[in-house]
Write a protein that holds these residues in place. Structure first.
Motif, PDB file in Angstrom:
ATOM      1  N   UNK A   2     116.635 -84.645   7.956  1.00  0.00           N
ATOM      2  CA  UNK A   2     115.215 -84.639   7.605  1.00  0.00           C
ATOM      3  C   UNK A   2     114.783 -83.235   7.218  1.00  0.00           C
ATOM      4  N   UNK A   3     113.566 -83.121   6.761  1.00  0.00           N
ATOM      5  CA  UNK A   3     112.998 -81.819   6.411  1.00  0.00           C
ATOM      6  C   UNK A   3     111.652 -81.651   7.104  1.00  0.00           C
ATOM      7  N   UNK A   4     111.328 -80.399   7.412  1.00  0.00           N
ATOM      8  CA  UNK A   4     110.039 -80.063   8.028  1.00  0.00           C
ATOM      9  C   UNK A   4     109.477 -78.838   7.301  1.00  0.00           C
ATOM     10  N   UNK A   5     108.234 -78.898   6.916  1.00  0.00           N
ATOM     11  CA  UNK A   5     107.578 -77.767   6.258  1.00  0.00           C
ATOM     12  C   UNK A   5     106.926 -76.880   7.309  1.00  0.00           C
ATOM     13  N   UNK A   6     107.333 -75.621   7.367  1.00  0.00           N
ATOM     14  CA  UNK A   6     106.710 -74.674   8.296  1.00  0.00           C
ATOM     15  C   UNK A   6     106.896 -73.271   7.757  1.00  0.00           C
ATOM     16  N   UNK A   7     106.015 -72.372   8.141  1.00  0.00           N
ATOM     17  CA  UNK A   7     105.969 -70.996   7.635  1.00  0.00           C
ATOM     18  C   UNK A   7     106.082 -70.964   6.115  1.00  0.00           C
ATOM     19  N   UNK A   8     105.447 -71.943   5.479  1.00  0.00           N
ATOM     20  CA  UNK A   8     105.415 -72.050   4.015  1.00  0.00           C
ATOM     21  C   UNK A   8     106.792 -72.238   3.386  1.00  0.00           C
ATOM     22  N   UNK A   9     107.737 -72.716   4.174  1.00  0.00           N
ATOM     23  CA  UNK A   9     109.076 -72.977   3.647  1.00  0.00           C
ATOM     24  C   UNK A   9     109.537 -74.366   4.092  1.00  0.00           C
ATOM     25  N   UNK A  10     110.455 -74.936   3.319  1.00  0.00           N
ATOM     26  CA  UNK A  10     111.051 -76.224   3.684  1.00  0.00           C
ATOM     27  C   UNK A  10     112.314 -75.976   4.511  1.00  0.00           C
ATOM     28  N   UNK A  11     112.271 -76.409   5.768  1.00  0.00           N
ATOM     29  CA  UNK A  11     113.437 -76.304   6.635  1.00  0.00           C
ATOM     30  C   UNK A  11     114.235 -77.608   6.555  1.00  0.00           C
ATOM     31  N   UNK A  12     115.529 -77.472   6.337  1.00  0.00           N
ATOM     32  CA  UNK A  12     116.415 -78.632   6.260  1.00  0.00           C
ATOM     33  C   UNK A  12     117.124 -78.790   7.614  1.00  0.00           C
ATOM     34  N   UNK A  13     117.028 -79.985   8.201  1.00  0.00           N
ATOM     35  CA  UNK A  13     117.580 -80.243   9.531  1.00  0.00           C
ATOM     36  C   UNK A  13     118.692 -81.284   9.486  1.00  0.00           C
ATOM     37  N   UNK A  14     119.667 -81.114  10.383  1.00  0.00           N
ATOM     38  CA  UNK A  14     120.690 -82.133  10.631  1.00  0.00           C
ATOM     39  C   UNK A  14     120.901 -82.196  12.141  1.00  0.00           C
ATOM     40  N   UNK A  15     120.730 -83.384  12.717  1.00  0.00           N
ATOM     41  CA  UNK A  15     120.936 -83.574  14.156  1.00  0.00           C
ATOM     42  C   UNK A  15     122.028 -84.607  14.381  1.00  0.00           C
ATOM     43  N   UNK A  16     122.860 -84.339  15.357  1.00  0.00           N
ATOM     44  CA  UNK A  16     123.917 -85.277  15.750  1.00  0.00           C
ATOM     45  C   UNK A  16     123.683 -85.645  17.210  1.00  0.00           C
ATOM     46  N   UNK A  17     123.566 -86.937  17.471  1.00  0.00           N
ATOM     47  CA  UNK A  17     123.438 -87.439  18.842  1.00  0.00           C
ATOM     48  C   UNK A  17     124.727 -88.210  19.135  1.00  0.00           C
ATOM     49  N   UNK A  18     125.560 -87.692  20.036  1.00  0.00           N
ATOM     50  CA  UNK A  18     126.880 -88.275  20.268  1.00  0.00           C
ATOM     51  C   UNK A  18     127.130 -88.523  21.750  1.00  0.00           C
ATOM     52  N   UNK A  19     128.015 -89.486  22.021  1.00  0.00           N
ATOM     53  CA  UNK A  19     128.438 -89.769  23.401  1.00  0.00           C
ATOM     54  C   UNK A  19     129.951 -89.757  23.464  1.00  0.00           C
ATOM     55  N   UNK A  20     130.476 -89.066  24.477  1.00  0.00           N
ATOM     56  CA  UNK A  20     131.886 -89.141  24.797  1.00  0.00           C
ATOM     57  C   UNK A  20     131.992 -89.468  26.290  1.00  0.00           C
ATOM     58  N   UNK A  21     132.422 -90.668  26.621  1.00  0.00           N
ATOM     59  CA  UNK A  21     132.454 -91.100  28.010  1.00  0.00           C
ATOM     60  C   UNK A  21     131.072 -91.081  28.620  1.00  0.00           C
ATOM     61  N   UNK A  22     130.922 -90.345  29.708  1.00  0.00           N
ATOM     62  CA  UNK A  22     129.641 -90.262  30.417  1.00  0.00           C
ATOM     63  C   UNK A  22     128.858 -88.997  30.063  1.00  0.00           C
ATOM     64  N   UNK A  23     129.188 -88.383  28.915  1.00  0.00           N
ATOM     65  CA  UNK A  23     128.530 -87.140  28.488  1.00  0.00           C
ATOM     66  C   UNK A  23     127.840 -87.333  27.140  1.00  0.00           C
ATOM     67  N   UNK A  24     126.594 -86.857  27.066  1.00  0.00           N
ATOM     68  CA  UNK A  24     125.875 -86.827  25.800  1.00  0.00           C
ATOM     69  C   UNK A  24     125.990 -85.432  25.197  1.00  0.00           C
ATOM     70  N   UNK A  25     126.202 -85.376  23.889  1.00  0.00           N
ATOM     71  CA  UNK A  25     126.233 -84.112  23.161  1.00  0.00           C
ATOM     72  C   UNK A  25     125.137 -84.179  22.106  1.00  0.00           C
ATOM     73  N   UNK A  26     124.171 -83.278  22.206  1.00  0.00           N
ATOM     74  CA  UNK A  26     123.070 -83.228  21.239  1.00  0.00           C
ATOM     75  C   UNK A  26     123.192 -81.928  20.463  1.00  0.00           C
ATOM     76  N   UNK A  27     123.346 -82.049  19.149  1.00  0.00           N
ATOM     77  CA  UNK A  27     123.512 -80.852  18.332  1.00  0.00           C
ATOM     78  C   UNK A  27     122.509 -80.859  17.184  1.00  0.00           C
ATOM     79  N   UNK A  28     121.920 -79.691  16.953  1.00  0.00           N
ATOM     80  CA  UNK A  28     120.964 -79.541  15.858  1.00  0.00           C
ATOM     81  C   UNK A  28     121.294 -78.288  15.061  1.00  0.00           C
ATOM     82  N   UNK A  29     121.237 -78.418  13.725  1.00  0.00           N
ATOM     83  CA  UNK A  29     121.499 -77.297  12.836  1.00  0.00           C
ATOM     84  C   UNK A  29     120.450 -77.342  11.738  1.00  0.00           C
TER      85      UNK A  29
END
Length: 243
Positions: free
Chosen positions: A180-207
């Motif tokens: 997704x994209x978010x407009x802030x500080x007069x610029x377009x920020x491009x986001x990518x989020x990964x929501x993953x599960x391995x066994x009993x652990x959640x991994x949340x990553x954002x770039x």
């Protein structure tokens, strides 16, 4: 009062036989037989049987007992390529009171190219581990339930536009990507989020990233490819921490 002759004869006959026979065959004068005695035994035993506590329900054991060190879960080579001018190349650890259950790390920085503009990048990763609990379910089930909740939070990001959700293959037991994209500080920020599960652990990553002072906005693909690469390393680090 005198006993009748037949009744007296029966009493005398019982007196002449062994004690065992008296107990089983000559007790009819009292009005109870062997069947009555068994029913009374069962009745007296039933309260203690019903008071026996039910066995504790069992659940599948949690697959992983540890979390990796969050700031070492993604290699320095990868963080350097995704955040070239990070303020702290080793990452800034998130505050946590229980590192066996949660942990996180973030890298951010501005790559200033002078008149050619600047590129800003932010990368962060979080880990959440769930224990198995008879009243709550297995660690795997709990992680799966919370994956759905965390995904919903990302999809509800305020101001998000051009939002796209898709399966992320090859990352843990299950994973979903959100772009997704978010407009802030007069610029377009491009986001990518990964929501993953391995066994009993959640991994949340954002770039995410943005171009400043005339620099080009990073492409959706470049940001998503970076997020996927980092997420795969983070998931692999969970297994490595439990060897």
């Amino acid at each position: 009062m005198q006993r009748s002759a037949p009744r007296l004869s029966r009493i005398l006959a019982c007196a002449a036989v062994p004690v065992m026979l008296v107990a089983t065959g000559c007790s009819s004068d009292s009005g109870g037989g062997a069947g009555a005695g068994s029913a009374q035994d069962k009745a007296s035993a039933s309260p203690s049987a019903s008071a026996t506590p039910s066995p504790t329900p069992t659940v599948e054991p949690a697959k992983f007992a540890k979390l990796p060190e969050a700031c070492k879960a993604i290699t320095e080579k990868t963080t350097a390529s995704l955040v070239p001018k990070a303020k702290n190349k080793k990452g800034t650890a998130a505050a946590s009171t229980d590192l066996t259950s949660r942990g996180g790390c973030a890298w951010n920085g501005l790559d200033d190219k002078g008149v050619k503009g600047s590129q800003y990048r932010w990368l962060d990763v979080s880990f959440y581990r769930y224990e198995s609990d008879p009243s709550l379910g297995s660690g795997q089930e709990r992680a799966r339930e919370n994956l759905a909740k965390e995904l919903a939070k990302v999809q509800a990001t305020p101001g998000a536009k051009k939002l796209k959700t898709a399966p992320a293959t090859g990352i843990g037991d299950e994973a979903t990507s959100v772009a997704y994209q978010v407009r802030k500080t007069d610029e377009d920020f491009v986001y990518a989020s990964i929501v993953a599960r391995t066994g009993n652990v959640l991994v949340l990553l954002s770039y995410n990233g943005a171009g400043y002072a005339g620099a080009a906005t990073p492409t959706d693909k470049a940001i998503m490819d970076g997020a996927v690469k980092a997420a795969r390393e983070a998931v692999t680090a969970v297994a490595a921490a439990n060897k």
